[in-house]
Motif scaffolding. Structure first.
Motif, short mmCIF file in Angstrom:
data_model
loop_
_atom_site.label_atom_id
_atom_site.label_comp_id
_atom_site.label_asym_id
_atom_site.label_seq_id
_atom_site.Cartn_x
_atom_site.Cartn_y
_atom_site.Cartn_z
N ALA A 6 11.48 5.47 6.98
CA ALA A 6 12.45 4.78 7.84
C ALA A 6 13.84 4.78 7.21
CB ALA A 6 11.98 3.36 8.11
N LEU A 7 13.91 4.58 5.91
CA LEU A 7 15.20 4.60 5.22
C LEU A 7 15.82 6.00 5.25
CD1 LEU A 7 14.41 2.32 2.16
CD2 LEU A 7 15.88 1.77 4.11
N LEU A 8 15.00 7.02 5.08
CA LEU A 8 15.52 8.38 5.13
C LEU A 8 15.92 8.78 6.55
CD1 LEU A 8 13.14 10.01 2.51
CD2 LEU A 8 15.62 9.67 2.29
N LEU A 9 15.20 8.29 7.54
CA LEU A 9 15.62 8.49 8.94
C LEU A 9 16.98 7.85 9.16
CD1 LEU A 9 15.18 9.27 11.93
CD2 LEU A 9 13.91 7.14 12.19
N ALA A 10 17.16 6.63 8.68
CA ALA A 10 18.45 5.95 8.80
C ALA A 10 19.55 6.74 8.10
CB ALA A 10 18.36 4.53 8.24
N ALA A 11 19.25 7.28 6.93
CA ALA A 11 20.23 8.11 6.22
C ALA A 11 20.59 9.35 7.04
CB ALA A 11 19.70 8.50 4.84
N GLY A 12 19.60 9.93 7.69
CA GLY A 12 19.85 11.09 8.54
C GLY A 12 20.72 10.77 9.73
N LEU A 13 20.66 9.53 10.19
CA LEU A 13 21.51 9.10 11.30
C LEU A 13 22.93 8.80 10.83
CD1 LEU A 13 19.04 6.69 13.16
CD2 LEU A 13 19.61 9.06 13.76
N VAL A 14 23.06 8.29 9.61
CA VAL A 14 24.35 7.82 9.10
C VAL A 14 25.15 8.91 8.39
CG1 VAL A 14 25.41 6.22 7.46
CG2 VAL A 14 23.58 5.42 8.96
N LEU A 15 24.51 9.74 7.59
CA LEU A 15 25.23 10.74 6.80
C LEU A 15 26.18 11.63 7.63
CD1 LEU A 15 22.70 11.95 4.08
CD2 LEU A 15 24.86 10.74 3.73
N PRO A 16 25.79 12.04 8.84
CA PRO A 16 26.73 12.87 9.61
C PRO A 16 28.05 12.17 9.95
CG PRO A 16 24.53 13.18 10.44
CD PRO A 16 24.46 12.03 9.46
N PHE A 17 28.10 10.85 9.88
CA PHE A 17 29.37 10.17 10.10
C PHE A 17 30.39 10.54 9.03
CE2 PHE A 17 26.84 7.06 12.64
CZ PHE A 17 27.53 7.25 13.85
N LEU A 18 29.92 10.92 7.84
CA LEU A 18 30.83 11.32 6.78
C LEU A 18 31.58 12.60 7.12
CD1 LEU A 18 28.56 10.64 3.66
CD2 LEU A 18 30.36 9.17 4.61
N THR A 19 30.98 13.42 7.97
CA THR A 19 31.62 14.68 8.37
C THR A 19 31.96 14.71 9.86
OG1 THR A 19 29.48 15.71 8.80
CG2 THR A 19 30.39 15.96 6.58
N GLY A 20 31.73 13.59 10.56
CA GLY A 20 31.87 13.56 12.01
C GLY A 20 33.25 13.86 12.55
N SER A 21 34.29 13.52 11.81
CA SER A 21 35.63 13.76 12.32
C SER A 21 36.00 15.24 12.28
CB SER A 21 36.66 12.94 11.53
OG SER A 21 36.63 13.33 10.18
N ILE A 22 35.24 16.03 11.51
CA ILE A 22 35.47 17.47 11.44
C ILE A 22 34.13 18.15 11.70
CG2 ILE A 22 36.38 19.36 10.05
CD1 ILE A 22 37.67 17.18 8.24
N PRO A 23 33.77 18.41 12.98
CA PRO A 23 32.45 18.96 13.31
C PRO A 23 32.10 20.24 12.55
CG PRO A 23 33.56 18.24 15.30
CD PRO A 23 34.56 18.13 14.18
N ASN A 24 33.07 21.13 12.34
CA ASN A 24 32.76 22.36 11.61
C ASN A 24 32.34 22.06 10.17
OD1 ASN A 24 33.21 24.04 13.75
ND2 ASN A 24 35.35 24.38 13.25
N PHE A 25 32.91 21.02 9.60
CA PHE A 25 32.55 20.60 8.25
C PHE A 25 31.08 20.15 8.22
CE2 PHE A 25 33.19 17.68 4.49
CZ PHE A 25 33.46 18.69 3.59
N GLY A 26 30.68 19.42 9.26
CA GLY A 26 29.28 18.98 9.37
C GLY A 26 28.33 20.15 9.51
N ARG A 27 28.73 21.17 10.28
CA ARG A 27 27.88 22.36 10.42
C ARG A 27 27.77 23.11 9.10
NH1 ARG A 27 29.80 22.25 15.74
NH2 ARG A 27 31.76 23.30 15.31
N SER A 31 0.83 -1.20 0.00
CA SER A 31 0.00 0.00 0.00
C SER A 31 0.87 1.25 0.00
CB SER A 31 -0.92 0.00 1.22
OG SER A 31 -0.18 0.31 2.39
N ASN A 32 0.27 2.36 -0.37
CA ASN A 32 0.97 3.63 -0.41
C ASN A 32 1.48 4.03 0.98
OD1 ASN A 32 1.98 5.87 -1.84
ND2 ASN A 32 0.23 7.11 -1.20
N LYS A 33 0.67 3.79 2.01
CA LYS A 33 1.07 4.12 3.38
C LYS A 33 2.26 3.28 3.83
CE LYS A 33 -3.23 6.00 5.01
NZ LYS A 33 -3.03 7.29 5.58
N THR A 34 2.27 2.02 3.44
CA THR A 34 3.40 1.14 3.78
C THR A 34 4.66 1.62 3.07
OG1 THR A 34 1.87 -0.70 4.06
CG2 THR A 34 4.21 -1.24 3.81
N LYS A 35 4.52 2.02 1.80
CA LYS A 35 5.67 2.55 1.06
C LYS A 35 6.22 3.80 1.74
CE LYS A 35 4.24 0.90 -3.48
NZ LYS A 35 3.70 1.30 -4.79
#
Length: 176
Positions: free
Chosen positions: A12-33, A2-6
């Motif tokens: 959920a996948l985009l939430l996971a991406a939001g949790l993971v993407l900052p690791f790409l810049t995590g070693s340089i906090p100013n870069f993440g900001r 169903s559309n709601k399930t999609k």
């Protein structure tokens, strides 16, 4: 499926991406900001899944990331970001629903979401700083944090988000 399930799965996948993407810049906090990696999946969620999911994913992402990984710090950063990103997701979804079907509509929705989100961030930062940090959130802090430091992320959002949304429309993966 169903559309709601999609929408739930994609959110959920985009939430996971939001949790993971900052690791790409995590070693340089100013870069993440500067690059604002959590903003990208939240904005996409608003465009792809609608305002309700965009609001929810936007609010939860910085809080959950703070609880799970200790970054960003809960007070004042994650708390203020929760309202900012919720506004991004909600406004992107609401505006896109009204103006979808054209590149101009995508860009207008994105820019309004970015402006409203930054305004919300500034407004909620005033009481958060005053009540929870005993510091003052000034107009200079708003300007610097919302625009001056963030300009590379703003440019990245203006380039990537419309390209992705328009490609998804063209592939008929989201309705125009």
């Amino acid at each position: 499926m169903s559309n709601k399930t999609k929408q739930l799965v994609i959110s959920a996948l985009l939430l996971a991406a939001g949790l993971v993407l900052p690791f790409l810049t995590g070693s340089i906090p100013n870069f993440g900001r500067m690059l604002l990696p959590m903003h990208l999946p939240v904005l996409l969620c608003g465009f792809v899944c609608g305002w309700k999911w965009g609001l929810l994913v936007g609010f939860v992402t910085p809080l959950l990331r703070s609880v799970l990984f200790g970054m960003p710090p809960m007070v004042p950063t994650a708390l203020a970001m929760a309202f900012e990103l919720a506004a991004y997701g909600a406004v992107a979804g609401l505006c896109y629903r009204r103006w979808r079907g054209s590149a101009q509509g995508v860009y207008l929705s994105l820019i309004l979401a970015m402006l409203v989100g930054r305004l919300v961030w500034g407004l909620v930062s005033i009481p958060i700083y005053a009540l929870l940090t005993e510091k003052t959130f000034t107009l200079m802090a708003f300007w610097t944090g919302g625009f001056v430091t963030a300009w590379p992320g703003i440019v990245l959002q203006i380039v990537l988000i419309p390209a992705i949304v328009l490609a998804l429309e063209k592939a008929k993966l989201i309705q125009q």
